[in-house]
Each structure stands twice: as structure tokens, then as C-alpha cells.
Design a protein around this motif. Structure first.
Motif, PDB file in Angstrom:
ATOM      1  N   SER A 107       0.835  -1.207   0.000  1.00 20.43           N
ATOM      2  CA  SER A 107       0.000   0.000   0.000  1.00 20.43           C
ATOM      3  C   SER A 107       0.870   1.258   0.000  1.00 20.43           C
ATOM      4  O   SER A 107       0.529   2.262  -0.621  1.00 20.43           O
ATOM      5  CB  SER A 107      -0.950  -0.015   1.189  1.00 20.43           C
ATOM      6  OG  SER A 107      -0.285   0.383   2.350  1.00 20.43           O
ATOM      7  N   LEU A 108       2.001   1.194   0.663  1.00 26.17           N
ATOM      8  CA  LEU A 108       2.882   2.370   0.656  1.00 26.17           C
ATOM      9  C   LEU A 108       3.445   2.630  -0.735  1.00 26.17           C
ATOM     10  O   LEU A 108       3.528   3.781  -1.168  1.00 26.17           O
ATOM     11  CB  LEU A 108       4.021   2.180   1.657  1.00 26.17           C
ATOM     12  CG  LEU A 108       3.659   2.452   3.115  1.00 26.17           C
ATOM     13  CD1 LEU A 108       4.811   2.136   4.023  1.00 26.17           C
ATOM     14  CD2 LEU A 108       3.240   3.895   3.305  1.00 26.17           C
ATOM     15  N   ASN A 109       3.805   1.545  -1.429  1.00 22.06           N
ATOM     16  CA  ASN A 109       4.309   1.749  -2.791  1.00 22.06           C
ATOM     17  C   ASN A 109       3.233   2.287  -3.713  1.00 22.06           C
ATOM     18  O   ASN A 109       3.515   3.110  -4.588  1.00 22.06           O
ATOM     19  CB  ASN A 109       4.877   0.434  -3.333  1.00 22.06           C
ATOM     20  CG  ASN A 109       6.280   0.200  -2.819  1.00 22.06           C
ATOM     21  OD1 ASN A 109       6.930   1.140  -2.378  1.00 22.06           O
ATOM     22  ND2 ASN A 109       6.727  -1.043  -2.863  1.00 22.06           N
ATOM     23  N   ASP A 110       1.983   1.817  -3.496  1.00 23.02           N
ATOM     24  CA  ASP A 110       0.862   2.364  -4.281  1.00 23.02           C
ATOM     25  C   ASP A 110       0.727   3.859  -4.045  1.00 23.02           C
ATOM     26  O   ASP A 110       0.578   4.646  -4.979  1.00 23.02           O
ATOM     27  CB  ASP A 110      -0.454   1.676  -3.893  1.00 23.02           C
ATOM     28  CG  ASP A 110      -0.508   0.278  -4.469  1.00 23.02           C
ATOM     29  OD1 ASP A 110       0.370  -0.036  -5.295  1.00 23.02           O
ATOM     30  OD2 ASP A 110      -1.411  -0.498  -4.089  1.00 23.02           O
ATOM     31  N   ARG A 111       0.787   4.215  -2.764  1.00 25.17           N
ATOM     32  CA  ARG A 111       0.678   5.639  -2.423  1.00 25.17           C
ATOM     33  C   ARG A 111       1.806   6.440  -3.051  1.00 25.17           C
ATOM     34  O   ARG A 111       1.613   7.573  -3.482  1.00 25.17           O
ATOM     35  CB  ARG A 111       0.725   5.814  -0.913  1.00 25.17           C
ATOM     36  CG  ARG A 111      -0.573   5.479  -0.253  1.00 25.17           C
ATOM     37  CD  ARG A 111      -0.545   5.802   1.216  1.00 25.17           C
ATOM     38  NE  ARG A 111      -1.710   5.212   1.861  1.00 25.17           N
ATOM     39  CZ  ARG A 111      -2.930   5.720   1.780  1.00 25.17           C
ATOM     40  NH1 ARG A 111      -3.133   6.829   1.108  1.00 25.17           N
ATOM     41  NH2 ARG A 111      -3.942   5.123   2.367  1.00 25.17           N
ATOM     42  N   LYS A 112       2.964   5.834  -3.051  1.00 26.61           N
ATOM     43  CA  LYS A 112       4.113   6.532  -3.607  1.00 26.61           C
ATOM     44  C   LYS A 112       3.887   6.808  -5.088  1.00 26.61           C
ATOM     45  O   LYS A 112       4.145   7.920  -5.577  1.00 26.61           O
ATOM     46  CB  LYS A 112       5.368   5.674  -3.423  1.00 26.61           C
ATOM     47  CG  LYS A 112       6.649   6.420  -3.678  1.00 26.61           C
ATOM     48  CD  LYS A 112       7.830   5.632  -3.176  1.00 26.61           C
ATOM     49  CE  LYS A 112       8.506   4.884  -4.296  1.00 26.61           C
ATOM     50  NZ  LYS A 112       9.606   4.030  -3.799  1.00 26.61           N
TER      51      LYS A 112
END
Lengths: 186, 203
Positions: A70-75
Motif C-alpha cells: 500500500s505504501l508503494n501504491d501511495r508513492k
């Protein structure tokens, strides 16, 4: 404000922990926490979680948003968007700093999460710098920045408010409203 | 940063303001001033004659100029004149503004008070200059630059901004590096001067 004061405010956020002891509800001014039952997850403020973790009385379950996908998606979203995207928490950078420092062993992929959060922070900070500059140059009197988190707002203080004050001061000199020891009126 | 807030309004104790009003302005005497000939070292006469040119500090020139019949007429410093304004308009960031005048903005705001047709343009030019130089100040404050001469490049107003911004940035970096540190008592709480019990009992 000192960043550690923002961090202090961020410590009021809640986090899930799994205690390894039994205790009744603790009544505090800011609200009660507990009851603690060994092995059952319970929500407590981060400051309490940190203290319990240091005494090795609990295991911290990481925040829902703290996983690498999810953090990579947000990034990616943050990179794509021209505007600021919404962050999972108003204190995302301080929360991840605290939790990753104290509960390195409880959180899977801690190092990659740390890198990912840092990347998001860097992208947002450079966006912030660009928009501050554009705002000052544009002669605008107000700007709207949604989804900016506490630590990011703090990072442009006191530079931006002071600069705006000075601009107002220069501008009001033209209106003849500037106060002076010579004009005799204050 | 407290020093900056003091300089917001030119108040009696603002050091920036005092230093800024020390600035010399070239003036022309419009009325014969008896017994003031000593102000002009080159003349031998006792009185200060009409048409004499001399440099007066701003704090003296201003009240003399503001009266109904102006005693002196004021010539604005050359760094505020059109030629220099053009330079600022072209690219303000390349100018070493501190060399023009360390109190460039403050002095410019004071010049507004003289009856001069350029005044409004001067303020506009100041504002434009500040706007375009802000990026420079912000970049210097937020990026590690190890140039010791940096301080001397910026005029007073920008330097105060720069130092405040630099301090905040250093604190943030410190925090990002090592995490939490001890929160200090705020200055206003320290100033409350709460009496300690030990002092109290000694009396």
C-alpha cells in the motif's frame, strides 16, 4: 515549533498492541485505556505502546497502512498527482519514525517500509517547496493545500509566515498605513 | 525568532530601524539656516545658505522635509532610481543586494514618506524584488550550503528570514536522523518566574 513537539502530538494516535499481561482499565485524563488481556489485541496511544514495548510487555501490531504494497501504491499516486494526495494519517512520518525505531522486530519488512515512507516524504517536500515558491511569485493572497500533514506544515515554518508578513509590511508602506515613530500616530 | 518580530513595525527599540535611519541621504537646503554653517565643512560662512548640498541622516532629513515649508529637499539614493530598478527587474537574484544597502527594503519603505513621484514605483519594485528573491533565500535555508560568505550577501531582512529558516531546517534534519529528543521548556513558561519553594522558605 520543534519537530519533537509535533512528534509529541503524534504520539496521541492509537495503535494496536498485543499485551502479555492482565490489567484492568487505566483511567487517564485523555481517556481510559484497556482492559489488557494477555494475547488479545487492544488499542492504546503510541506513547503507551512505546513504553510497554521497552519494558517488553507487549508486541506492537503495525498500523494498517504500514505495509509495503500500500505504501508503494501511495508513492506511485503521489508521483503521478500534481496535488498532494491524502495520507493515511496526519502524523504518518512521525508515527513511522517512532514505531519503526522501537518495534523494529515486530514489523515485517521494517527497512523497506522505512525507505518507502522516506520516499513519499521526499516527494511531498519537493512538491511543497515548488508550490510555496509559486504561491509567493503569483501575488496570491491565499492558497489552499489539502492533505498536508502536521510535520510538513511545520517544515515551512517560520520561513513562509515570516516572508508573508514582510511582504504585507512592504505593501502596506504603499498604502501610507505604516506606523512610524515620526508620523506621531500609532 | 524574536529579532524579526521586533523589526516588523519600526518601533523605538528596533535596532534594525535605528541602524536603517542612520543612512545618509543627500539633501539640498531650501531655506537659509542661520548659525548652522558648521554643518557644511567646506563653507566658511556662519549661516547655511540656500542651495547648499549636504548629506543628512534619514532621521534628520525626514522631519526637515515633511514640514509645510520643507527646509531641505531630498534626493533619493541612486540604488532606488530607475537604472537600478531596471537591474532588479531583469534579474533580482544575481544582485548582491547587501552591497547596495544592508537595509535596502527598510530604507525603501521610508523613502515612501518623501514627496517624490517615484515613491509608489519604488515600493512596487521592492515587492517584486522580494518575491523573486524569496526562492533564493528559501533554497539556501533548506539546503546544506557551506558557504560562509552567504550571510554577507543578503540584506538584513532576508538574512533574518534565512537564519530562521535555516534553524528550523536543522532541527528537522536532526529529528529525522536520530528520532526523538528531549522537549525543552518553552521560553514563556521559563519567564513566568515561578518562585521556588526553597527561595520562599529562606525569606
Amino acid at each position: 515549533m520543534d519537530p519533537s513537539k509535533i512528534e509529541f502530538l503524534g504520539e496521541k494516535q492509537l495503535v494496536n498492541i498485543v499485551p502479555n499481561f492482565n490489567l484492568d482499565i487505566i483511567y487517564l485524563i485523555s481517556g481510559s485505556v484497556g482492559p489488557f488481556r494477555a494475547g488479545l489485541p487492544v488499542k492504546v496511544p503510541i506513547w503507551l505502546a512505546v513504553s510497554l514495548k521497552q519494558k517488553q510487555k507487549c508486541r506492537i501490531i503495525n498500523q494498517e497502512w504500514m505495509n509495503i504494497e500500500s505504501l508503494n501504491d501511495r508513492k506511485e499516486m503521489e508521483k503521478m498527482s500534481k496535488l498532494f494526495t491524502e495520507m493515511p494519517s496526519n502524523h504518518y512520518i512521525d508515527e513511522s519514525q517512532i514505531l519503526l525505531n522501537v518495534a523494529n522486530d515486530d514489523i515485517p519488512d521494517a527497512d523497506r517500509i522505512r525507505t518507502s515512507v522516506k520516499d513519499i516524504w521526499d516527494i511531498r517536500m519537493s512538491k511543497l517547496r515548488t508550490s510555496v515558491d509559486a504561491f509567493v511569485k503569483s501575488e496570491g493572497v491565499h492558497a489552499r493545500l489539502d492533505h498536508l500533514t502536521a510535520m510538513e506544515i511545520n517544515s515551512i515554518r517560520p520561513l513562509l509566515p515570516h516572508a508573508l508578513d514582510q511582504m504585507l509590511r512592504i505593501q502596506s508602506a504603499n498604502m501610507g498605513e505604516i506606523n512610524s515613530q515620526y508620523s506621531g500616530k500609532k | 525568532m524574536t529579532t524579526l518580530s521586533y523589526s516588523y513595525m519600526p518601533d523605538y527599540f528596533s535596532l534594525t530601524d535605528i541602524l536603517c535611519t542612520e543612512e545618509r541621504i543627500s539633501c539640498k537646503v531650501e531655506v537659509t539656516l542661520p548659525r548652522l554653517g558648521f554643518l557644511d565643512l567646506s563653507s566658511e560662512s556662519e549661516d547655511l545658505k540656500i542651495g547648499t548640498k549636504l548629506e543628512l541622516p534619514l532621521w534628520l532629513a525626514q522631519p526637515l522635509n515633511i514640514a509645510r515649508e520643507s527646509i531641505v529637499s531630498v534626493d533619493i539614493p541612486k540604488t532606488y532610481k530607475e537604472g537600478y530598478r531596471e537591474i532588479l527587474l531583469a534579474d533580482a537574484c544575481t544582485v548582491v543586494l547587501n552591497k547596495w544597502n544592508p537595509y535596502y527594503y527598510e530604507l525603501g519603505m521610508y523613502l515612501r514618506k518623501f514627496n517624490n513621484r517615484d515613491c509608489e514605483i519604488i515600493i512596487d519594485s521592492l515587492l517584486l524584488t522580494f518575491r523573486s528573491r524569496f526562492r533564493l533565500v528559501m533554497d539556501w535555508a533548506q539546503n546544506p550550503v557551506s558557504d560562509p560568505t552567504l550571510n554577507s550577501l543578503l540584506p538584513r531582512l532576508e538574512r533574518d528570514l534565512f537564519l530562521a529558516g535555516r534553524k528550523a531546517k536543522l532541527q528537522l534534519n536532526e529529528w529525522l536522523k536520530k528520532g526523538s529528543n528531549v522537549i525543552e521548556t518553552s521560553q514563556s513558561a521559563v519567564n513566568l518566574k515561578k518562585r521556588k519553594r526553597t527561595d520562599y522558605e529562606l525569606d
